[in-house]
Write an enzyme that holds these catalytic residues in place. Structure first.
Site, PDB file in Angstrom:
ATOM      1  N   GLY A  71      -0.777   9.169  -7.540  1.00 28.18           N
ATOM      2  CA  GLY A  71       0.449   9.770  -8.043  1.00 28.18           C
ATOM      3  C   GLY A  71       1.211   8.871  -9.000  1.00 28.18           C
ATOM      4  O   GLY A  71       1.772   9.339  -9.999  1.00 28.18           O
ATOM      5  N   THR A  72       1.228   7.596  -8.714  1.00 26.97           N
ATOM      6  CA  THR A  72       1.992   6.669  -9.565  1.00 26.97           C
ATOM      7  C   THR A  72       1.420   6.665 -10.982  1.00 26.97           C
ATOM      8  O   THR A  72       2.163   6.763 -11.964  1.00 26.97           O
ATOM      9  CB  THR A  72       1.951   5.240  -8.968  1.00 26.97           C
ATOM     10  OG1 THR A  72       2.495   5.300  -7.642  1.00 26.97           O
ATOM     11  CG2 THR A  72       2.743   4.264  -9.809  1.00 26.97           C
ATOM     12  N   ASN A 150      10.348  13.552  -1.167  1.00 24.37           N
ATOM     13  CA  ASN A 150       9.685  12.739  -0.145  1.00 24.37           C
ATOM     14  C   ASN A 150      10.620  12.253   0.954  1.00 24.37           C
ATOM     15  O   ASN A 150      10.173  11.925   2.047  1.00 24.37           O
ATOM     16  CB  ASN A 150       8.958  11.549  -0.789  1.00 24.37           C
ATOM     17  CG  ASN A 150       9.790  10.827  -1.809  1.00 24.37           C
ATOM     18  OD1 ASN A 150      10.236  11.422  -2.794  1.00 24.37           O
ATOM     19  ND2 ASN A 150      10.038   9.561  -1.588  1.00 24.37           N
ATOM     20  N   GLN A 178       4.103  15.509  -2.661  1.00 26.21           N
ATOM     21  CA  GLN A 178       4.495  15.857  -1.292  1.00 26.21           C
ATOM     22  C   GLN A 178       4.302  17.336  -0.979  1.00 26.21           C
ATOM     23  O   GLN A 178       4.170  17.716   0.179  1.00 26.21           O
ATOM     24  CB  GLN A 178       5.963  15.484  -1.032  1.00 26.21           C
ATOM     25  CG  GLN A 178       6.243  13.990  -1.042  1.00 26.21           C
ATOM     26  CD  GLN A 178       5.758  13.273   0.222  1.00 26.21           C
ATOM     27  OE1 GLN A 178       5.500  13.902   1.258  1.00 26.21           O
ATOM     28  NE2 GLN A 178       5.624  11.954   0.143  1.00 26.21           N
ATOM     29  N   HIS A 200      -3.786  11.132  -0.794  1.00 28.36           N
ATOM     30  CA  HIS A 200      -3.554  10.500   0.509  1.00 28.36           C
ATOM     31  C   HIS A 200      -2.415  11.108   1.314  1.00 28.36           C
ATOM     32  O   HIS A 200      -2.209  10.764   2.473  1.00 28.36           O
ATOM     33  CB  HIS A 200      -3.404   8.977   0.375  1.00 28.36           C
ATOM     34  CG  HIS A 200      -2.128   8.472  -0.203  1.00 28.36           C
ATOM     35  ND1 HIS A 200      -1.095   8.027   0.585  1.00 28.36           N
ATOM     36  CD2 HIS A 200      -1.723   8.300  -1.474  1.00 28.36           C
ATOM     37  CE1 HIS A 200      -0.106   7.599  -0.201  1.00 28.36           C
ATOM     38  NE2 HIS A 200      -0.464   7.759  -1.457  1.00 28.36           N
ATOM     39  N   THR A 236     -14.564   3.947 -15.127  1.00 30.91           N
ATOM     40  CA  THR A 236     -15.587   4.596 -14.297  1.00 30.91           C
ATOM     41  C   THR A 236     -14.914   5.386 -13.177  1.00 30.91           C
ATOM     42  O   THR A 236     -14.032   4.868 -12.490  1.00 30.91           O
ATOM     43  CB  THR A 236     -16.546   3.537 -13.712  1.00 30.91           C
ATOM     44  OG1 THR A 236     -17.124   2.840 -14.812  1.00 30.91           O
ATOM     45  CG2 THR A 236     -17.638   4.166 -12.866  1.00 30.91           C
ATOM     46  N   CYS A 321      17.110  -1.707   5.234  1.00 33.90           N
ATOM     47  CA  CYS A 321      15.906  -2.534   5.106  1.00 33.90           C
ATOM     48  C   CYS A 321      16.047  -3.828   5.856  1.00 33.90           C
ATOM     49  O   CYS A 321      15.970  -3.850   7.070  1.00 33.90           O
ATOM     50  CB  CYS A 321      15.465  -2.688   3.664  1.00 33.90           C
ATOM     51  SG  CYS A 321      16.198  -3.984   2.762  1.00 33.90           S
TER      52      CYS A 321
HETATM   53  C1  PLP Z   1       6.736  12.190  -4.387  1.00 36.17           C
HETATM   54  C2  PLP Z   1       5.774  11.076  -4.604  1.00 36.17           C
HETATM   55  N1  PLP Z   1       5.387  10.791  -5.850  1.00 36.17           N
HETATM   56  C3  PLP Z   1       4.509   9.805  -6.100  1.00 36.17           C
HETATM   57  C4  PLP Z   1       4.006   9.020  -5.101  1.00 36.17           C
HETATM   58  C5  PLP Z   1       3.076   7.899  -5.423  1.00 36.17           C
HETATM   59  O1  PLP Z   1       1.746   8.286  -5.225  1.00 36.17           O
HETATM   60  P1  PLP Z   1       0.579   7.213  -5.016  1.00 36.17           P
HETATM   61  O2  PLP Z   1       0.841   6.515  -3.719  1.00 36.17           O
HETATM   62  O3  PLP Z   1      -0.675   8.049  -4.982  1.00 36.17           O
HETATM   63  O4  PLP Z   1       0.597   6.304  -6.193  1.00 36.17           O
HETATM   64  C6  PLP Z   1       4.393   9.290  -3.779  1.00 36.17           C
HETATM   65  C7  PLP Z   1       3.882   8.482  -2.653  1.00 36.17           C
HETATM   66  O5  PLP Z   1       4.614   7.676  -2.082  1.00 36.17           O
HETATM   67  C8  PLP Z   1       5.313  10.335  -3.530  1.00 36.17           C
HETATM   68  O6  PLP Z   1       5.750  10.618  -2.294  1.00 36.17           O
END
Ligand code: PLP
Length: 384
Positions: A71-72, A150, A178, A200, A236, A321
């Site tokens: 996702g990132t 999230n 999410q 994941h 790859t 935290c």
């Molecule tokens: C809403 C959302 N976007 C993006 C991400 C990031 O995804 P990834 O862990 O696959 O890089 C997350 C995961 O924490 C997420 O909850």
């Protein structure tokens, strides 16, 4: 000791069927999809089947799905790729409650000349489509809005926002990490141009995801190199990951979602029986089926989390935290802040997130323990 995992918004257990499907691609069909021999061709075929499964799940065409490392990467690519490919427009509209990988990308893009509007949300975390409409200017390139939040589970109305974006001629990107497989995502019905997905959060492997890019969208690659993914994402391919991702999508079921909704609502109602508690985010079908976020007034969330660990319960603290004093340093949750929580409420908020593996008796046990822990901590609290 029991282990009750209530942090599925962070990540999920990989389904055994996914592991089984992936394992072949480590040991037997381990070819490089770019190779022209038999083992390579097998890998190529497997990727194209996986692409078809992901495409179908969101009503897209196969060639509109590009695999990424998660996702990132997909969020970075969507925002940076559009910004650099469309130099004529430099304005992006987003919200204050995006995932950090969108917010930090936006901040970096500001240093590259982008102008960003960060829209506020209401008390349940909803962005007002009218605010989106008002924020769009002739210079707006993109609207990027998180589908399912999230932290507090709010599901945005992409139908209306999509229509607005289409009418105004701006791209709509959504981060659906999410919400994917948990609520409807349809690129045509919701007029979405780009979607971030990952594996994941849905019982697939870590380190794999995808970006849906509607055909015709002008975007530049983030990675250059060997020309994989139609020259849009070199490197790859992570074949076992891609296969596992597709399998996790294939086995996702609406029955699991319905069951999670029931468990979620029962758990919320049990937790709200604890005096001075408050649900963060909406109720009902506009909330992610697996998300529960509660403020326990006058109790430090970090202390709750630590106690719960001693009972084998894993939860997540959105706002606290490193500090163990209520006045000390703590990481603020930008989401809880955006929905108007006070400092005290933010520091007392805990997120619980369930999955298809969560059992009713686990939640019954967890709610009893949480109730006892909160009572105990309140007795010890100087703020009583
Ligand atoms: C809403 C959302 N976007 C993006 C991400 C990031 O995804 P990834 O862990 O696959 O890089 C997350 C995961 O924490 C997420 O909850």
């Amino acid at each position: 000791m029991k282990s009750i995992y209530l942090d599925n918004a962070a990540t999920t257990r990989v389904d055994d069927a996914v592991v089984k499907e992936m394992s072949k691609y480590f040991s037997d069909s381990y070819g490089n999809a770019s190779s022209s021999h038999l083992v390579g061709k097998e890998a190529k075929r497997a990727i194209s089947e996986a692409r078809e499964i992901i495409a179908k799940s969101i009503g897209a065409k196969d060639e509109e799905i590009f695999f990424t490392s998660g996702g990132t990467e997909a969020n970075n690519w969507a925002l940076k790729g559009l910004f650099f490919a469309n130099p004529g427009k430099n304005h992006i509209v987003t919200t204050k409650i995006e995932h950090d990988c969108v917010l930090e990308t936006c901040r970096w893009l500001e240093s590259q000349g982008a102008k960003i509007t960060y829209l506020g949300v209401d008390k349940e975390g909803f962005v007002n489509p009218r605010d989106v409409e008002r924020a769009i200017t002739p210079n707006t390139l993109l609207v990027s809005i998180l589908h399912g939040n999230n932290e507090i589970g709010t599901i945005q109305d992409l139908w209306e926002i999509g229509e607005i974006c289409r009418k105004k001629g701006v791209y709509l990107h959504t981060d659906a990490c999410q919400s994917y497989t948990k609520t409807l995502l349809d690129v045509k019905k919701q007029s979405i141009d780009l979607i971030t997905l990952n594996a994941h959060k849905i019982h697939g492997p870590k380190g794999v995801g995808a970006l849906y890019i509607r055909k015709g969208v002008k975007i530049t690659p983030l990675f250059h190199g060997g020309g994989q993914e139609s020259f849009f994402r070199s490197g790859t391919e992570n074949i076992p990951g891609i296969i596992g991702f597709a399998k996790s999508v294939k086995i996702a079921s609406s029955g699991d979602v319905k069951r999670m909704i029931k468990l979620r609502d029962k758990f919320i109602s049990d937790l709200l029986k604890i005096p001075h508690t408050k649900l963060n985010g909406p109720q009902g079908d506009r909330r992610l089926c697996n998300n529960i976020n509660i403020s326990f007034s006058n109790v430090d969330a970090e202390a709750i989390g630590d106690y719960l660990v001693s009972y084998g319960i894993s939860s997540s603290i959105g706002s606290a935290c490193s500090s163990n004093t209520l006045e000390g340093m703590h990481k603020r949750s930008h989401v809880l802040e955006a929905i108007g929580l006070s400092d005290m409420e933010m520091k007392s908020s805990v997120r619980f997130s369930i999955s298809k593996y969560t059992k009713e008796e686990e939640l019954n046990y967890a709610s009893r323990i949480i109730s006892n822990v909160v009572e105990k901590l309140r007795k010890m609290s100087p703020l009583r």
